[in-house]
Structures are given as structure tokens and as C-alpha cells.
Design a protein around this motif. Sequence first.
Motif, PDB file in Angstrom:
ATOM      1  N   ARG A  76     -86.816  22.934  -0.986  1.00 17.76           N
ATOM      2  CA  ARG A  76     -85.652  23.660  -0.477  1.00 17.76           C
ATOM      3  C   ARG A  76     -84.645  23.844  -1.605  1.00 17.76           C
ATOM      4  N   LEU A  77     -84.100  25.034  -1.676  1.00 16.64           N
ATOM      5  CA  LEU A  77     -83.095  25.320  -2.686  1.00 16.64           C
ATOM      6  C   LEU A  77     -81.703  25.189  -2.075  1.00 16.64           C
ATOM      7  N   SER A  78     -80.773  24.732  -2.877  1.00 18.96           N
ATOM      8  CA  SER A  78     -79.382  24.681  -2.425  1.00 18.96           C
ATOM      9  C   SER A  78     -78.853  26.107  -2.306  1.00 18.96           C
ATOM     10  N   TRP A  79     -77.719  26.247  -1.648  1.00 19.96           N
ATOM     11  CA  TRP A  79     -77.156  27.587  -1.494  1.00 19.96           C
ATOM     12  C   TRP A  79     -76.781  28.168  -2.851  1.00 19.96           C
ATOM     13  N   LYS A  80     -76.399  27.307  -3.813  1.00 20.80           N
ATOM     14  CA  LYS A  80     -76.064  27.790  -5.155  1.00 20.80           C
ATOM     15  C   LYS A  80     -77.294  28.390  -5.838  1.00 20.80           C
ATOM     16  N   LEU A  81     -78.437  27.736  -5.668  1.00 20.82           N
ATOM     17  CA  LEU A  81     -79.657  28.271  -6.283  1.00 20.82           C
ATOM     18  C   LEU A  81     -80.144  29.523  -5.565  1.00 20.82           C
ATOM     19  N   TRP A  82     -79.849  29.633  -4.272  1.00 19.70           N
ATOM     20  CA  TRP A  82     -80.146  30.889  -3.560  1.00 19.70           C
ATOM     21  C   TRP A  82     -79.303  32.019  -4.132  1.00 19.70           C
ATOM     22  N   VAL A  83     -78.037  31.721  -4.390  1.00 19.78           N
ATOM     23  CA  VAL A  83     -77.163  32.739  -4.984  1.00 19.78           C
ATOM     24  C   VAL A  83     -77.687  33.138  -6.358  1.00 19.78           C
ATOM     25  N   VAL A  84     -78.126  32.153  -7.154  1.00 21.03           N
ATOM     26  CA  VAL A  84     -78.698  32.455  -8.470  1.00 21.03           C
ATOM     27  C   VAL A  84     -79.924  33.354  -8.313  1.00 21.03           C
ATOM     28  N   SER A  85     -80.790  33.044  -7.359  1.00 22.49           N
ATOM     29  CA  SER A  85     -81.989  33.861  -7.117  1.00 22.49           C
ATOM     30  C   SER A  85     -81.629  35.292  -6.741  1.00 22.49           C
ATOM     31  N   VAL A  86     -80.646  35.429  -5.854  1.00 22.48           N
ATOM     32  CA  VAL A  86     -80.233  36.769  -5.426  1.00 22.48           C
ATOM     33  C   VAL A  86     -79.602  37.528  -6.584  1.00 22.48           C
ATOM     34  N   VAL A  87     -78.797  36.848  -7.392  1.00 23.84           N
ATOM     35  CA  VAL A  87     -78.178  37.509  -8.550  1.00 23.84           C
ATOM     36  C   VAL A  87     -79.243  37.963  -9.541  1.00 23.84           C
ATOM     37  N   ILE A  88     -80.243  37.123  -9.792  1.00 24.09           N
ATOM     38  CA  ILE A  88     -81.333  37.516 -10.691  1.00 24.09           C
ATOM     39  C   ILE A  88     -82.062  38.721 -10.124  1.00 24.09           C
ATOM     40  N   GLY A  89     -82.365  38.687  -8.837  1.00 21.11           N
ATOM     41  CA  GLY A  89     -83.014  39.831  -8.205  1.00 21.11           C
ATOM     42  C   GLY A  89     -82.148  41.070  -8.261  1.00 21.11           C
ATOM     43  N   PHE A  90     -80.846  40.891  -8.020  1.00 19.15           N
ATOM     44  CA  PHE A  90     -79.918  42.018  -8.051  1.00 19.15           C
ATOM     45  C   PHE A  90     -79.876  42.659  -9.431  1.00 19.15           C
ATOM     46  N   PHE A  91     -79.966  41.846 -10.478  1.00 20.09           N
ATOM     47  CA  PHE A  91     -79.903  42.391 -11.829  1.00 20.09           C
ATOM     48  C   PHE A  91     -81.110  43.254 -12.175  1.00 20.09           C
ATOM     49  N   SER A  92     -82.126  43.261 -11.322  1.00 20.90           N
ATOM     50  CA  SER A  92     -83.243  44.175 -11.570  1.00 20.90           C
ATOM     51  C   SER A  92     -82.802  45.624 -11.408  1.00 20.90           C
ATOM     52  N   TRP A  93     -81.750  45.868 -10.612  1.00 20.41           N
ATOM     53  CA  TRP A  93     -81.242  47.242 -10.458  1.00 20.41           C
ATOM     54  C   TRP A  93     -80.608  47.755 -11.749  1.00 20.41           C
ATOM     55  N   PRO A  94     -79.564  47.075 -12.287  1.00 21.32           N
ATOM     56  CA  PRO A  94     -78.996  47.604 -13.535  1.00 21.32           C
ATOM     57  C   PRO A  94     -79.985  47.575 -14.689  1.00 21.32           C
ATOM     58  N   LEU A  95     -80.866  46.561 -14.731  1.00 20.21           N
ATOM     59  CA  LEU A  95     -81.879  46.538 -15.790  1.00 20.21           C
ATOM     60  C   LEU A  95     -82.822  47.729 -15.653  1.00 20.21           C
ATOM     61  N   ALA A  96     -83.137  48.102 -14.422  1.00 16.73           N
ATOM     62  CA  ALA A  96     -83.990  49.270 -14.210  1.00 16.73           C
ATOM     63  C   ALA A  96     -83.276  50.545 -14.637  1.00 16.73           C
ATOM     64  N   ILE A  97     -81.978  50.623 -14.409  1.00 24.13           N
ATOM     65  CA  ILE A  97     -81.218  51.800 -14.850  1.00 24.13           C
ATOM     66  C   ILE A  97     -81.233  51.884 -16.370  1.00 24.13           C
ATOM     67  N   VAL A  98     -80.982  50.751 -17.028  1.00 26.59           N
ATOM     68  CA  VAL A  98     -81.042  50.731 -18.493  1.00 26.59           C
ATOM     69  C   VAL A  98     -82.457  51.080 -18.946  1.00 26.59           C
ATOM     70  N   GLY A  99     -83.437  50.525 -18.255  1.00 20.65           N
ATOM     71  CA  GLY A  99     -84.831  50.816 -18.602  1.00 20.65           C
ATOM     72  C   GLY A  99     -85.174  52.288 -18.444  1.00 20.65           C
ATOM     73  N   LYS A 100     -84.591  52.929 -17.444  1.00 20.94           N
ATOM     74  CA  LYS A 100     -84.861  54.355 -17.237  1.00 20.94           C
ATOM     75  C   LYS A 100     -84.279  55.214 -18.350  1.00 20.94           C
ATOM     76  N   LEU A 101     -83.319  54.676 -19.094  1.00 20.73           N
ATOM     77  CA  LEU A 101     -82.744  55.394 -20.225  1.00 20.73           C
ATOM     78  C   LEU A 101     -83.587  55.234 -21.482  1.00 20.73           C
ATOM     79  N   ILE A 102     -84.523  54.288 -21.463  1.00 25.75           N
ATOM     80  CA  ILE A 102     -85.416  54.077 -22.599  1.00 25.75           C
ATOM     81  C   ILE A 102     -86.581  55.049 -22.471  1.00 25.75           C
ATOM     82  N   PRO A 103     -86.783  55.910 -23.466  1.00 24.94           N
ATOM     83  CA  PRO A 103     -87.900  56.858 -23.361  1.00 24.94           C
ATOM     84  C   PRO A 103     -89.239  56.132 -23.477  1.00 24.94           C
ATOM     85  N   VAL A 104     -90.219  56.635 -22.757  1.00 26.89           N
ATOM     86  CA  VAL A 104     -91.563  56.059 -22.817  1.00 26.89           C
ATOM     87  C   VAL A 104     -92.482  57.050 -23.529  1.00 26.89           C
ATOM     88  N   PRO A 105     -93.427  56.559 -24.325  1.00 26.48           N
ATOM     89  CA  PRO A 105     -94.319  57.466 -25.048  1.00 26.48           C
ATOM     90  C   PRO A 105     -95.298  58.163 -24.106  1.00 26.48           C
TER      91      PRO A 105
END
Length: 176
Positions: free
Chosen positions: A116-145
Motif C-alpha cells: 500500500r502506498l501512502s497518500w503522498k506517494l499516490w500524489v507522486v505517482s499521479v504527478v509523474i503520470g501527469f507529466f506525461s502530458w507536457p513531456l508528450a507536447i515537448v516530444g511532439k515538437l521534436i522532429p522524427v526521421p
Amino acid sequence: MKRPLVGRREPLITNIMWRNLLIQVTVLLVLNFRGGRILNLDHDTSEHAFRVRNTLIFNAFVLCQIFNEFNARKPDEINVWKGVTKNHLFMGIVGLEVVLQVIIIFFLGKFASTVRLSWKLWVVSVVIGFFSWPLAIVGKLIPVPERNFSEFFMKTIPCKKNPSGKEDAPLEDYAE
């Protein structure tokens, strides 16, 4: 459904998918190798800290996938929210995934080898998951070959010529 069809010989994982996957793997590797220090688990026993870290990595990975489902709806667009609430099936599946993840972490510890994770670690998990959105936006600005990433990792495998000259000949045409 509005995108053009992909050929049957095209790679299953596109360059855009590789780019997004590399971003997520990087975050999870940082957690794996530096998670104990980042999460301040040094005061716990090594066994408990190991299990908490692994549970958090699992939880963060699943939440990253859930958040990434929104990005995957529109892999080439920045605004992934357009029309999301109109798709009730999508929203229901995302909700079910979140509920199942909570059940796994809270009630299926022995089955899933989690703690079982504490509520603080749940918040950390959600924040890490949430950061996939801005990272994906930054990633979409990176051209792919144009050349697919999988070609860099796979050695060309010689194959027999099709004697009939047909591209999709039945297997019998390839007899020795």
C-alpha cells in the motif's frame, strides 16, 4: 478513423510511438535507479524500501499509460482534449482502469507483489503520470526521421524470393 490506412508491411511501432516510449522509459529508469533517494526511502529497511519503490514505479507506469491514452488519441496534435468527453466508451475505459489500479494497489498486494502506498506517494505517482502530458507536447515538437527507428535495431533478414511473383502469395508458393 480519418487517418489514411497503414500498409500491412509497415512497422507496428511508428517513430512517434518510439519517441513517446523513450520519454516514458527515461522517467521510469530514473525512478528505478534513483527512486530511493528521490522518494526519501533511505530511513526504511532495504526490503520495504525496495517494495515501496517497485510499487511506486508500477503505479507511476500504469498512470503514465492512462495519461498517455489521451496523447495517443491524437499523436500528431498538441490539443489532445478536443472531443474527449464525447467519447463515452473511452472515458469509461479510462475510469475503469483507474479504479482497477486503486484496487490492485490497496487490496491485491500479495497477488500483484505490491504494498500500500501512502497518500503522498499516490500524489507522486499521479504527478509523474501527469507529466506525461507536457513531456508528450515537448516530444511532439521534436522532429522524427522518415526512416523507422526499428531499422536501426534490426538486421536485415534475407528471405526467399516468391517464385510466383505475387506479393501476397500463399505459403505453398514458398515450398522448397
